[in-house]
Design a protein around this motif. Structure first.
Motif, PDB file in Angstrom:
ATOM      1  N   PHE A 185      28.076  13.693  41.203  1.00  0.00           N
ATOM      2  CA  PHE A 185      28.831  12.553  41.735  1.00  0.00           C
ATOM      3  C   PHE A 185      27.957  11.733  42.694  1.00  0.00           C
ATOM      4  CE2 PHE A 185      31.882  10.189  44.119  1.00  0.00           C
ATOM      5  CZ  PHE A 185      33.046  10.124  43.372  1.00  0.00           C
ATOM      6  N   ASN A 216      36.086  11.127  29.725  1.00  0.00           N
ATOM      7  CA  ASN A 216      34.650  10.827  29.651  1.00  0.00           C
ATOM      8  C   ASN A 216      34.172  11.211  28.257  1.00  0.00           C
ATOM      9  OD1 ASN A 216      31.845  11.080  29.783  1.00  0.00           O
ATOM     10  ND2 ASN A 216      31.851  11.793  31.906  1.00  0.00           N
ATOM     11  N   GLY A 221      24.001  10.304  33.909  1.00  0.00           N
ATOM     12  CA  GLY A 221      24.477  11.568  33.365  1.00  0.00           C
ATOM     13  C   GLY A 221      23.440  12.655  33.343  1.00  0.00           C
ATOM     14  N   ALA A 245      32.606   7.891  33.730  1.00  0.00           N
ATOM     15  CA  ALA A 245      32.340   9.277  34.143  1.00  0.00           C
ATOM     16  C   ALA A 245      33.518   9.838  34.912  1.00  0.00           C
ATOM     17  CB  ALA A 245      31.091   9.325  35.000  1.00  0.00           C
ATOM     18  N   CYS A 288      24.982  11.034  28.814  1.00  0.00           N
ATOM     19  CA  CYS A 288      25.829   9.864  29.139  1.00  0.00           C
ATOM     20  C   CYS A 288      25.058   8.558  29.079  1.00  0.00           C
ATOM     21  CB  CYS A 288      26.459  10.044  30.516  1.00  0.00           C
ATOM     22  SG  CYS A 288      27.460  11.524  30.589  1.00  0.00           S
TER      23      CYS A 288
END
Ligand code: UT7
Length: 334
Positions: free
Chosen positions: A230, A291, A322, A263, A115
């Motif tokens: 998260f 995402n 990520g 995300a 990411c």
């Protein structure tokens, strides 16, 4: 010293739209769960029957970015291609893009930072331009997730988030003082590598391609410790933004537009709250695309630019978090 500026942006998503309702026809999930936990309402999936490919999406996004930069493939000095879903195990998708668009025999660097791939790629391109080695660099983030998701109950928390697509930016040298990419900040913490990962095909396995690993929950599918990811994301993204601001003597209120990696809408909200930014200063498009990993920032940045949300002189901040874990930020004076 010269800087690099974003001279052109483009993005492409495949035609096939998959809504949350569509997912419920073959998965054990609901629209309510997906919207409440992630903010995603629909995403785009590639169509193998049409011969769609990761590098093919990159071609479409890059053509738009080049045209907006007023350049042709002959002007580009380097390709930096970020993806976690390359067309082949090797060679990388960068050379497939080079071939498809008839670039000169320039270098094509493939970059694996998931990411954070786009910001990492932007940073690599920026260094080549700042040192004077290259004048125009094509930076791409492109992904096909949909062919590699685990749609069973093992993987449904991951499968509902992701979508396919590509974004591209042309970086060009500028001598305008104070303009362009002001700084980039890149981080990783490999002790969490397996918290969000696709393990196969792994070269250290006895047999690189054991078929049994294709079972639900098997190593060819992404695994994610969602709540763990998260928690780290909502800490690391604000940290990276503050790092970029402090390096350039700015405060959160100086940001004109924050373009976070898309995300999860709840992650973006938490980052926004920590920085005290109003809604109009934060780009959100996860409801439409899901995402898209390395493609998410260039798609969001391009859409914001197309909507007139970025003006000359604006302070634009990009940030990501990520798999890796990797996280990064970039501060740009437009
Ligand atoms: O882009 C890079 C990094 N990735 C991220 O930033 C993602 C970060 N993590 C997240 O966004 C969230 O953790 C998820 C959206 C992936 C998952 O949300 P969650 O609130 O952490 O849910 P969970 O996985 O803990 O699951 C909660 C419940 C479970 O049921 P029980 O055990 O409470 O009965 C799951 O089985 O929700 C269930 N569940 C689902 N239900 C319907 C999990 N996935 C689904 C689903 N549909 N798709």
């Amino acid at each position: 010293m010269r800087n690099s500026k974003i001279a052109g942006l483009g993005f492409y998503v495949p035609e096939k739209v998959v809504t949350n309702h569509d997912l419920t026809t073959f998965m054990n999930t609901t629209d309510e769960w997906i919207v409440e936990r992630t903010g995603v309402r629909k995403r785009h999936y590639f169509d193998p029957d049409k011969g769609e490919t990761n590098f093919g999406f990159a071609v479409k996004a890059s053509e738009i970015a080049l045209q907006r930069a007023g350049l042709t493939p002959a002007d580009i000095d380097l390709i930096v291609y970020a993806t976690l879903s390359p067309d082949y195990y090797f060679p990388g998708s960068g050379v497939l893009l080079q071939r498809s668009m008839n670039f000169r025999n320039i270098a094509a660097i493939d970059l694996r930072a998931q990411c954070s791939g786009f910001i990492y790629a932007l940073s690599v391109a920026d260094q080549f331009i700042k040192t004077g080695m290259y004048n125009h660099v094509l930076v791409v983030g492109s992904e096909i997730h949909s062919s590699g998701l685990d749609y069973s109950d093992y993987g449904r928390h991951v499968a509902v988030i992701f979508g396919d697509g590509a974004g591209a930016a042309v970086l060009s040298a500028t001598n305008e003082p104070g303009k362009g990419i002001l700084s980039t900040h890149l981080h990783s913490e490999g002790k969490y590598a397996e918290e969000l990962a696709v393990i196969y095909p792994k070269s250290s396995a006895k047999n690189r391609n054991p078929i049994e690993e294709l079972r639900p929950g098997g190593g060819f599918y992404p695994v994610m410790n969602g709540q763990y990811v998260f928690k780290h994301a909502v800490t690391r993204m604000p940290e990276a933004i503050m790092e970029a601001l402090e390096a350039n003597h700015y405060k959160p209120e100086d940001i004109d537009l924050l373009v976070p990696h898309q995300a999860n809408a709840r992650i973006t909200q938490a980052v926004q709250q920590r920085l005290g930014l109003p809604d109009e200063k934060v780009v959100n498009n996860i409801h439409n695309y899901g995402n898209t990993t390395a493609a998410s920032i260039p798609i969001a940045l391009c859409e914001a630019w197309e909507a007139g949300r970025i003006k000359d002189g604006d302070l634009v901040c990009l940030c990501s978090f990520g798999s890796g874990f990797t996280w990064a930020s970039a501060l740009i004076r437009w």
